[in-house]
Write an enzyme that holds these catalytic residues in place. Structure first.
Site, PDB file in Angstrom:
ATOM      1  CB  VAL A  62      -0.882   0.029   1.283  1.00 52.35           C
ATOM      2  CG1 VAL A  62      -1.725   1.277   1.348  1.00 52.35           C
ATOM      3  CG2 VAL A  62      -1.743  -1.213   1.361  1.00 52.35           C
ATOM      4  CB  CYS A  63       2.140   3.787  -1.762  1.00 49.39           C
ATOM      5  SG  CYS A  63       1.460   3.891  -3.428  1.00 49.39           S
ATOM      6  NE  ARG A  64      -0.156  11.159  -2.700  1.00 46.24           N
ATOM      7  CZ  ARG A  64      -1.056  11.737  -3.506  1.00 46.24           C
ATOM      8  NH1 ARG A  64      -2.264  11.984  -3.054  1.00 46.24           N
ATOM      9  NH2 ARG A  64      -0.745  12.075  -4.731  1.00 46.24           N
ATOM     10  N   GLY A  66      -0.915   4.172  -5.218  1.00 54.25           N
ATOM     11  CA  GLY A  66      -0.708   2.901  -5.915  1.00 54.25           C
ATOM     12  C   GLY A  66       0.580   2.798  -6.717  1.00 54.25           C
ATOM     13  CG  MET A  90      -2.940   4.738   2.452  1.00 55.39           C
ATOM     14  SD  MET A  90      -3.878   3.454   3.315  1.00 55.39           S
ATOM     15  CE  MET A  90      -4.580   4.412   4.675  1.00 55.39           C
TER      16      MET A  90
END
Length: 98
Positions: A62-64, A66, A90
């Site tokens: 997971v990141c901000r 993708g 996220m």
């Protein structure tokens, strides 16, 4: 690259499945909130922290939005790990879980 929608991942977490989530955002981003139970390993530290991960486990990255988690998936996959990228990061997680 395998992908999962935020709604699907949230469902897995709610059903108490054994789910390994790794958040590859930077410290200041994670300080604003993360998926409950997620392990924080910033993208730049992934190569140096492979010893913290188990090749017999599956990981959801997971990141901000993708992009960085997609790069993390590529790195880990090249090292023999089983990984799935959470689509939309996220930003999408917040939309799906609010």
């Amino acid at each position: 690259m395998k992908e999962i929608q935020p709604k699907e991942l949230a469902k897995k977490l709610r059903s108490d499945e054994d789910v390994n989530v790794i958040d590859v955002r930077e410290d200041d981003e994670v300080a604003q909130g993360k998926i409950p139970g997620a392990k924080h390993i910033p993208l730049g530290q992934i190569p140096d922290r492979l010893n913290e991960l188990d090749k017999n486990e599956h990981y959801y990255m997971v990141c901000r939005s993708g992009g960085r988690s997609g790069r993390a998936c590529e790195i880990l996959k090249s090292e023999g790990f089983d990984v799935t990228n959470m689509s939309g990061g996220m930003l999408a997680w917040e939309d799906e879980t609010e």
